[in-house]
Design a protein around this motif. Structure first.
Motif, PDB file in Angstrom:
ATOM      1  N   UNK A 163       0.837  -1.200   0.000  1.00  0.00           N
ATOM      2  CA  UNK A 163       0.000   0.000   0.000  1.00  0.00           C
ATOM      3  C   UNK A 163       0.873   1.252   0.000  1.00  0.00           C
ATOM      4  N   UNK A 164       1.911   1.247   0.816  1.00  0.00           N
ATOM      5  CA  UNK A 164       2.809   2.408   0.873  1.00  0.00           C
ATOM      6  C   UNK A 164       3.496   2.633  -0.472  1.00  0.00           C
ATOM      7  N   UNK A 165       3.936   1.559  -1.121  1.00  0.00           N
ATOM      8  CA  UNK A 165       4.594   1.703  -2.425  1.00  0.00           C
ATOM      9  C   UNK A 165       3.631   2.228  -3.483  1.00  0.00           C
ATOM     10  N   UNK A 166       2.385   1.773  -3.439  1.00  0.00           N
ATOM     11  CA  UNK A 166       1.393   2.273  -4.395  1.00  0.00           C
ATOM     12  C   UNK A 166       1.153   3.760  -4.177  1.00  0.00           C
ATOM     13  N   UNK A 167       1.045   4.182  -2.924  1.00  0.00           N
ATOM     14  CA  UNK A 167       0.820   5.596  -2.639  1.00  0.00           C
ATOM     15  C   UNK A 167       1.999   6.453  -3.074  1.00  0.00           C
ATOM     16  N   UNK A 168       3.212   5.970  -2.843  1.00  0.00           N
ATOM     17  CA  UNK A 168       4.398   6.729  -3.248  1.00  0.00           C
ATOM     18  C   UNK A 168       4.488   6.816  -4.764  1.00  0.00           C
ATOM     19  N   UNK A 169       4.257   5.709  -5.449  1.00  0.00           N
ATOM     20  CA  UNK A 169       4.351   5.710  -6.907  1.00  0.00           C
ATOM     21  C   UNK A 169       3.243   6.524  -7.552  1.00  0.00           C
TER      22      UNK A 169
END
Length: 105
Positions: free
Chosen positions: A53-59
């Motif tokens: 989830x964190x990686x999706x938000x950052x990307x």
């Protein structure tokens, strides 16, 4: 892609690593067979999901916004110029040839 895979594996294995370091540092009388494997796996899976989830938000924050046009990467004088988003009114002639200048719908 390999960076994301390494982050996911590391976030899953982190609870196991912390548990075994704690186990090694403490002088526990319990045998090693008492490892709470299911609980550690559940915590690791939860951390892996949170990492996704964190990686999706950052990307997703890196993407373009409404009214911007993506200019893809290209080679100029033997160097790779990375792709970027520019406001629709600031598209240069060179960029117009390199990318799609149509407005997003």
């Amino acid at each position: 892609m390999i960076r994301i895979t390494i982050l996911e594996i590391a976030s899953f294995l982190l609870p196991f690593l912390i548990f075994f370091i704690w186990r090694w540092q403490s002088n526990s009388e319990h045998p090693i067979e008492a490892t709470p494997t299911l609980r550690l796996a559940a915590i690791g899976a939860g951390l892996a999901v949170l990492m996704m989830i964190a990686l999706v938000l950052v990307e997703s924050s890196r993407g373009g916004h409404e009214g911007e046009i993506y200019i893809p990467s290209r080679i100029v004088d033997g160097r790779v110029v990375p792709g970027r988003f520019v406001p629709a009114g600031e598209v240069e002639a060179d960029d117009a040839e390199a990318g799609d200048t149509t407005e997003p719908q």
